[in-house]
Structures are given as structure tokens and as C-alpha cells.
Design an enzyme around this catalytic site. Structure first.
Site, PDB file in Angstrom:
ATOM      1  N   GLY A   1       0.739  -1.240   0.048  1.00 51.07           N
ATOM      2  CA  GLY A   1       0.039  -0.079  -0.026  1.00 51.07           C
ATOM      3  C   GLY A   1       0.881   1.331   0.030  1.00 51.07           C
ATOM      4  O   GLY A   1       0.530   2.213   0.533  1.00 51.07           O
TER       5      GLY A   1
ATOM      6  N   ALA B   1       2.969   5.742  -8.069  1.00 52.46           N
ATOM      7  CA  ALA B   1       4.311   6.020  -8.284  1.00 52.46           C
ATOM      8  C   ALA B   1       4.795   5.761  -9.605  1.00 52.46           C
ATOM      9  O   ALA B   1       5.416   6.496 -10.450  1.00 52.46           O
ATOM     10  CB  ALA B   1       5.203   5.226  -7.303  1.00 52.46           C
TER      11      ALA B   1
ATOM     12  N   GLY C   1       1.733   2.620  -2.639  1.00 52.71           N
ATOM     13  CA  GLY C   1       1.304   3.665  -3.851  1.00 52.71           C
ATOM     14  C   GLY C   1       2.071   3.171  -4.920  1.00 52.71           C
ATOM     15  O   GLY C   1       2.511   4.135  -5.827  1.00 52.71           O
ATOM     16  N   SER C   2       2.147   1.947  -5.317  1.00 52.63           N
ATOM     17  CA  SER C   2       3.087   1.427  -6.740  1.00 52.63           C
ATOM     18  C   SER C   2       2.403   2.187  -7.813  1.00 52.63           C
ATOM     19  O   SER C   2       2.902   2.628  -8.904  1.00 52.63           O
ATOM     20  CB  SER C   2       3.215   0.045  -6.792  1.00 52.63           C
ATOM     21  OG  SER C   2       1.973  -0.647  -6.473  1.00 52.63           O
ATOM     22  N   SER C   3       0.827   2.180  -7.883  1.00 53.80           N
ATOM     23  CA  SER C   3       0.199   2.501  -9.269  1.00 53.80           C
ATOM     24  C   SER C   3       0.318   3.926  -9.319  1.00 53.80           C
ATOM     25  O   SER C   3       0.663   4.575 -10.372  1.00 53.80           O
ATOM     26  CB  SER C   3      -1.230   2.339  -8.932  1.00 53.80           C
ATOM     27  OG  SER C   3      -1.493   1.063  -8.582  1.00 53.80           O
TER      28      SER C   3
ATOM     29  N   ASP D   1      -1.760  10.635  -3.262  1.00 54.09           N
ATOM     30  CA  ASP D   1      -0.463   9.644  -3.338  1.00 54.09           C
ATOM     31  C   ASP D   1       0.470  10.260  -4.639  1.00 54.09           C
ATOM     32  O   ASP D   1       1.613  10.099  -4.483  1.00 54.09           O
ATOM     33  CB  ASP D   1      -0.771   8.233  -3.478  1.00 54.09           C
ATOM     34  CG  ASP D   1      -2.242   8.004  -4.371  1.00 54.09           C
ATOM     35  OD1 ASP D   1      -2.720   9.004  -5.004  1.00 54.09           O
ATOM     36  OD2 ASP D   1      -2.838   6.913  -4.496  1.00 54.09           O
TER      37      ASP D   1
HETATM   38  O1  PMV Z   1      -4.976   2.643   0.120  1.00 58.75           O
HETATM   39  P1  PMV Z   1      -4.107   3.547  -0.137  1.00 58.75           P
HETATM   40  O2  PMV Z   1      -2.818   3.762   0.879  1.00 58.75           O
HETATM   41  O3  PMV Z   1      -3.743   3.970  -1.550  1.00 58.75           O
HETATM   42  O4  PMV Z   1      -4.862   5.076   0.558  1.00 58.75           O
HETATM   43  C1  PMV Z   1      -6.198   5.454  -0.062  1.00 58.75           C
HETATM   44  C2  PMV Z   1      -6.628   6.602   0.838  1.00 58.75           C
HETATM   45  C3  PMV Z   1      -7.914   7.061   0.585  1.00 58.75           C
HETATM   46  O5  PMV Z   1      -8.275   8.175   1.208  1.00 58.75           O
HETATM   47  C4  PMV Z   1      -8.948   6.144   1.104  1.00 58.75           C
HETATM   48  C5  PMV Z   1      -8.333   6.961  -0.867  1.00 58.75           C
HETATM   49  C6  PMV Z   1      -7.844   8.502  -1.550  1.00 58.75           C
HETATM   50  O6  PMV Z   1      -7.557   8.453  -2.639  1.00 58.75           O
HETATM   51  O7  PMV Z   1      -7.511   9.497  -0.877  1.00 58.75           O
END
Ligand code: PMV
Length: 321
Positions: free
Chosen positions: A107, A113, A109-111, A154
Site C-alpha cells: 500500500g 508512483a 502507492g505503486s500505481s 498519493d
Molecule cells: O490505500 P491507500 O494507501 O492508497 O490510501 C487510500 C486513501 C483514501 O483516502 C481512502 C483514498 C484516496 O484516494 O484518498
């Protein structure tokens, strides 16, 4: 120039997940584990993708392919290339290769990144030399084309690096200087971010007022956390992490495994702990002092978590070669 390599940091959400999808702020930090993206111009009118981390060995795609027909690992790359070409009126055959220092299960954020890496690489190769806001705009459109939902937090972490105060869609992006360090525990379960966002959306649909109140509470926590983070008031910041965790649990995105790792961290001396990201799995974060960090890490491991060694405030996307 016909070839370039860029690197992009992963990220961890510190405060404000889910509410940031609904026009509210969050705080995100870039981590020192990076994704590299290499892009090379070719004479063919096709896109070739080499992404061994997501089991894509050598996939050649026509530019008029339908993104939905592609394997999952290729969609963000294809979407980023197409959006870049459309927005800048540029076109070339390409070979794009990716390599990640972190697992796509964490989690981190590979997509996002990979999307930022592709847009940055093409921005340099084409001579467009886009600024951060222009990179963000193309990267955000690319992610929305593939997954339809998301705040873009992200992508901002991947582009700017450091720690950011971020409002939905990049309405506000402000660097927050700090020297936070965290213990990060992986649950061993890959979360499905889109499914978690949809779960919250349906809760919001059925109990509008209740969920809006939760989002308002999260916004208040983010606003307070911003000040405590900059000032290094770790006791207060830890308490805010616990408050944020309690409202995320009320939102229904906590899991027994996350709960267990968070309690283990707190009973081993952490000043605060919470899930990070969408919930449903991925990672939890705990705030410990230099004196308590190893006991907190041991507590998380004893509860079945995997402690990941990461430092925060990493540099944003940059050219490597
Ligand atoms: O699952 P992650 O680490 O990509 O985090 C998602 C965070 C959310 O607020 C639920 C979604 C978003 O795009 O902000």
C-alpha cells in the site's frame, strides 16, 4: 536524449484518509523506498512494457488498444502515456520498464508512483519540461481514467516528496517541514483501495449525516495534527493518531488484524498508532520515541506484523540517468 530513468518515492498516509476523498484535507509523507521508471524512444508506433514486479515480461501494445483489455499492471502506464500524449500533442514509440524497491502489496502507492514516473519521464524526453502542477494534472487524470475514484494524495507525495498537507484533487498542496519518524507494521494483507472507497461511499449514501460528521471530525484532527507535526509535539500528535484511528474504526474500515497490531504497538509504549491508507489491510503506523522504537517494533512483530524499515520525508520524483 532518447532514454531517461526517473525514480519516485512510495508514500504513507499519516492523517485524513477517506475524508480526503470528500473535499477535506489529509497529511501524507513520501517514504525512502522508490520505484524506478525507464523510458526509451523507439521508431515503432507501439508501447512496450517491461514490469517484472507485476509479472509483465515484455508486452507490446498498440496505441489504439482499449485500456480495459490490458493486464492490470499495464493499465496505469498505458493511461499515463495516452494522457501525456493527448495533453502535450506529442507522440513516439516507447519502451517503458519499471522496477520497485517495495512490494506492491504494502500500500505504498505503486500505481501512483508508476503513473508519476511515466509522466515525468515523458515530460523530460519530449522536452515539455512540465512543472509539478502540470505533472499532477496529467497523472491525476490518468489514475481517474483507470480507477475512477481517488483524491490524488498519493500522486502529490510522489511528485513533491516530503510531507504534504493536501486537499482533494490538489486544491491545496503545502509542504510541512518536520522530523517525524514512525514504526511501520505490515498486516500481511493487501488492501483493495477501490473496494474500501466504495464501501465508504455506500455508507455515506445510506447515512449521510452520520458519515459527514465523521469526515468533519477527521478534518478537525488533520488541522490540529498539522500544527503538532511541525512543532514536533509528539505526545499530542500520538493522541491525535489514536483519535483518528477511533473515527476510522467508526467508519468501518478497521480490521481485526489492524486492531491487533495497533493495540500491540500501544501496549509496547507507542505514543499513538493508526491504520494508514484505505484500511482493510496494508500497513499500520505507530509513533514511538528513540527510546521506545525497538520495543514497539518488537511488540508489532510479536503480534504477527512485519515491521518495514522506512524513513519519511523522502525526495519527490527525480531524474536518475
Ligand atoms: O490505500 P491507500 O494507501 O492508497 O490510501 C487510500 C486513501 C483514501 O483516502 C481512502 C483514498 C484516496 O484516494 O484518498
Amino acid at each position: 536524449m532518447n532514454k531517461i530513468k526517473v525514480s519516485v518515492p512510495g508514500k504513507l498516509m499519516l492523517f485524513g484518509e477517506h475524508a480526503v476523498v470528500y473535499n477535506r484535507p489529509c497529511i501524507v509523507t513520501a517514504v525512502n523506498q522508490r520505484m524506478t521508471v525507464t523510458a526509451e524512444l523507439t521508431a515503432q508506433n507501439t508501447l512496450t512494457i517491461q514490469a517484472p514486479d507485476v509479472s509483465i515480461a515484455n508486452l507490446t501494445i498498440d496505441y489504439d488498444a482499449n485500456e480495459a483489455d490490458l493486464p492490470k499492471g499495464a493499465r496505469f502506464i498505458f493511461s499515463a502515456v495516452k494522457n501525456f500524449c493527448n495533453q502535450t500533442d506529442w507522440k513516439s514509440g516507447l519502451i517503458i520498464s519499471t522496477h520497485s524497491e517495495f512490494s506492491n502489496e504494502f500500500g505504498f502507492g505503486s500505481s501512483s508512483a508508476v503513473t508519476v514516473g511515466v509522466v515525468k519521464a515523458l515530460s523530460e524526453l519530449s522536452g515539455a519540461n512540465l512543472d509539478n502542477h502540470a505533472l499532477f494534472k496529467i497523472a491525476y487524470q490518468s489514475v481517474l481514467d483507470v480507477q475512477k475514484v481517488g483524491s490524488g494524495f498519493d500522486l502529490a507525495a510522489a511528485i513533491w516528496g516530503g510531507t504534504l498537507y493536501f486537499v482533494t484533487g490538489g486544491k491545496e498542496i503545502k509542504p510541512l517541514l518536520n522530523n517525524l519518524s514512525l514504526v511501520v507494521g505490515y498486516t500481511g494483507i493487501k488492501a483493495n483501495t477501490v473496494a474500501m472507497i466504495q464501501q465508504v461511499a455506500s455508507a455515506h449514501h445510506t447515512a449521510l449525516q452520520k458519515i459527514d460528521q465523521i469526515f468533519d471530525k477527521i478534518e478537525q484532527i488533520v488541522t490540529l495534527a498539522k500544527t503538532e507535526l511541525i512543532q514536533g509535539n509528539w505526545l499530542k500528535l500520538g493522541a491525535l493518531m489514536n483519535e483518528n484511528q477511533a473515527v476510522l474504526a467508526a467508519l468501518g474500515v478497521n480490521t481485526p488484524v489492524l486492531k491487533n497490531l495497533i493495540s500491540a504497538a500501544l501496549s509496547s509504549g507507542a505514543l499513538g498508532a493508526k491504520l494508514s491508507g484505505a484500511g482493510g489491510g496494508d500497513c499500520m503506523i505507530a509513533l514511538a520515541t528513540a527510546e521506545t522504537a525497538s520495543a514497539v517494533a518488537a511488540g508489532i512483530e510479536a503480534a504477527g506484523g512485519k515491521v518495514l524499515s522506512v524513513s519519511l520525508n523522502a525526495a519527490g520524483v527525480r531524474i536518475e540517468e
